[in-house]
Scaffold this motif. Structure first.
Motif, short mmCIF file in Angstrom:
data_model
loop_
_atom_site.label_atom_id
_atom_site.label_comp_id
_atom_site.label_asym_id
_atom_site.label_seq_id
_atom_site.Cartn_x
_atom_site.Cartn_y
_atom_site.Cartn_z
N SER A 20 0.83 -1.19 0.00
CA SER A 20 0.00 0.00 0.00
C SER A 20 0.87 1.25 0.00
O SER A 20 1.88 1.32 0.69
CB SER A 20 -0.91 0.00 1.23
N ALA A 21 0.48 2.20 -0.80
CA ALA A 21 1.22 3.46 -0.88
C ALA A 21 0.93 4.30 0.35
O ALA A 21 -0.17 4.26 0.88
CB ALA A 21 0.80 4.22 -2.14
N PRO A 22 1.91 5.05 0.82
CA PRO A 22 1.64 5.93 1.95
C PRO A 22 0.66 7.02 1.55
O PRO A 22 0.61 7.43 0.39
CB PRO A 22 3.01 6.52 2.29
N ILE A 23 -0.13 7.45 2.50
CA ILE A 23 -1.07 8.54 2.28
C ILE A 23 -0.51 9.77 2.96
O ILE A 23 -0.15 9.74 4.13
CB ILE A 23 -2.46 8.21 2.85
N TYR A 24 -0.43 10.86 2.22
CA TYR A 24 0.06 12.11 2.77
C TYR A 24 -1.14 12.95 3.17
O TYR A 24 -2.00 13.24 2.34
CB TYR A 24 0.94 12.84 1.76
N GLY A 25 -1.22 13.30 4.47
CA GLY A 25 -2.37 14.02 5.01
C GLY A 25 -2.47 15.43 4.46
O GLY A 25 -1.50 16.03 4.04
N VAL A 32 2.04 11.77 7.25
CA VAL A 32 2.05 10.60 6.39
C VAL A 32 1.54 9.40 7.18
O VAL A 32 1.71 9.35 8.41
CB VAL A 32 3.47 10.34 5.81
N MET A 33 0.88 8.45 6.49
CA MET A 33 0.34 7.26 7.14
C MET A 33 0.72 6.03 6.33
O MET A 33 0.73 6.08 5.10
CB MET A 33 -1.19 7.35 7.24
N TYR A 34 1.03 4.94 7.03
CA TYR A 34 1.35 3.67 6.40
C TYR A 34 0.43 2.59 6.97
O TYR A 34 0.14 2.59 8.16
CB TYR A 34 2.80 3.26 6.67
N ALA A 35 0.02 1.65 6.11
CA ALA A 35 -0.86 0.56 6.52
C ALA A 35 -0.04 -0.67 6.92
O ALA A 35 0.92 -1.02 6.23
CB ALA A 35 -1.82 0.20 5.39
N PHE A 36 -0.42 -1.32 8.03
CA PHE A 36 0.26 -2.52 8.52
C PHE A 36 -0.74 -3.59 8.89
O PHE A 36 -1.88 -3.29 9.25
CB PHE A 36 1.12 -2.20 9.75
N ARG A 37 -0.30 -4.85 8.80
CA ARG A 37 -1.09 -6.01 9.24
C ARG A 37 -0.34 -6.73 10.35
O ARG A 37 0.89 -6.70 10.41
CB ARG A 37 -1.30 -7.00 8.09
N HIS A 38 -1.09 -7.40 11.23
CA HIS A 38 -0.48 -8.17 12.30
C HIS A 38 0.27 -9.37 11.72
O HIS A 38 -0.14 -9.96 10.74
CB HIS A 38 -1.54 -8.67 13.28
N CYS A 39 1.38 -9.70 12.36
CA CYS A 39 2.20 -10.84 11.96
C CYS A 39 2.42 -11.69 13.21
O CYS A 39 3.04 -11.23 14.17
CB CYS A 39 3.53 -10.36 11.38
N TRP A 40 1.92 -12.91 13.21
CA TRP A 40 1.92 -13.72 14.43
C TRP A 40 3.33 -14.05 14.90
O TRP A 40 3.61 -14.04 16.08
CB TRP A 40 1.09 -14.99 14.25
N TRP A 41 4.26 -14.37 13.97
CA TRP A 41 5.59 -14.77 14.40
C TRP A 41 6.40 -13.57 14.91
O TRP A 41 7.21 -13.71 15.82
CB TRP A 41 6.33 -15.54 13.32
N GLY A 80 -7.40 -1.60 2.61
CA GLY A 80 -8.52 -2.40 3.10
C GLY A 80 -8.08 -3.56 3.97
O GLY A 80 -8.85 -4.05 4.80
N ASP A 81 -6.85 -4.02 3.81
CA ASP A 81 -6.32 -5.13 4.60
C ASP A 81 -5.67 -4.68 5.90
O ASP A 81 -5.22 -5.51 6.69
CB ASP A 81 -5.27 -5.91 3.79
N ALA A 82 -5.56 -3.40 6.13
CA ALA A 82 -4.80 -2.88 7.27
C ALA A 82 -5.47 -3.21 8.61
O ALA A 82 -6.68 -3.09 8.75
CB ALA A 82 -4.63 -1.38 7.14
N ASP A 83 -4.64 -3.64 9.57
CA ASP A 83 -5.07 -3.84 10.95
C ASP A 83 -4.65 -2.65 11.81
O ASP A 83 -5.24 -2.40 12.86
CB ASP A 83 -4.44 -5.10 11.55
N ALA A 84 -3.62 -1.95 11.37
CA ALA A 84 -3.10 -0.80 12.11
C ALA A 84 -2.55 0.22 11.11
O ALA A 84 -2.20 -0.13 9.99
CB ALA A 84 -2.00 -1.22 13.08
N VAL A 85 -2.49 1.46 11.55
CA VAL A 85 -1.97 2.54 10.72
C VAL A 85 -0.87 3.25 11.50
O VAL A 85 -1.07 3.66 12.64
CB VAL A 85 -3.10 3.53 10.35
N LEU A 86 0.29 3.36 10.89
CA LEU A 86 1.41 4.10 11.47
C LEU A 86 1.29 5.54 10.97
O LEU A 86 1.31 5.79 9.77
CB LEU A 86 2.74 3.48 11.04
N VAL A 87 1.14 6.47 11.90
CA VAL A 87 0.87 7.87 11.57
C VAL A 87 2.05 8.73 12.03
O VAL A 87 2.54 8.57 13.14
CB VAL A 87 -0.42 8.36 12.27
N CYS A 88 2.48 9.63 11.15
CA CYS A 88 3.53 10.58 11.51
C CYS A 88 2.97 11.98 11.31
O CYS A 88 2.47 12.32 10.24
CB CYS A 88 4.76 10.38 10.64
#
Length: 147
Positions: A20-25, A32-41, A80-88
């Protein structure tokens, strides 16, 4: 923009290909915001390393949310797959926010200032499809809203 990466599309190659491309507010707070998904390991490794390092690992990552997000999650392929958003913010303050899914069945979709909620504010004339009774005025044409 101070301290931020260049505004490039994430599809340009490297490790970001297909992510996913970063979104610039556009408002004054979000840079800027980045989309992340949980990773069990990665999360399991995080939970193991905490006690092994006398919780110093957790303390460092608590104060560095950018590091914590990148060490416990992986980049999402789409927003749409994001579980969390990293926001700066523009002040270079990083935070990780969990994504919450909203259900229309759970949400109270009443329009502010309009009783009954199902109307676009036609005043009871029925022009919006509420049938003349969705506004709470009882319907009866355009004159009913004036009474």
């Amino acid at each position: 923009m101070r301290g931020h990466a260049d505004k490039k599309s994430s599809g340009g190659g490297g490790n970001d290909a297909g992510l996913s491309a970063p979104i610039y507010g556009i408002d004054d707070e979000v840079g800027v915001m980045y989309a992340f998904r949980h990773c069990w390991w990665k999360k399991a490794l995080y939970l193991i390393l905490g006690p092994l390092t006398c919780f110093i690992y957790w303390l460092v990552l608590y104060w560095k949310p950018k590091w914590q997000t990148r060490l416990t999650m992986h980049r999402a392929r789409s927003w749409g797959d994001a579980d969390a958003v990293l926001v700066c913010s523009f002040d270079d303050v990083w935070s990780c926010e969990e994504v919450e899914e909203l259900s229309t069945a759970d949400a109270d979709l009443v329009e502010p200032g309009v009783e009954g909620g199902g109307c676009d504010g036609c005043g009871g004339c029925g022009d919006c499809g509420c049938g003349g009774g969705g506004c709470g005025c009882g319907g009866g044409g355009g004159d009913a809203a004036l009474q």
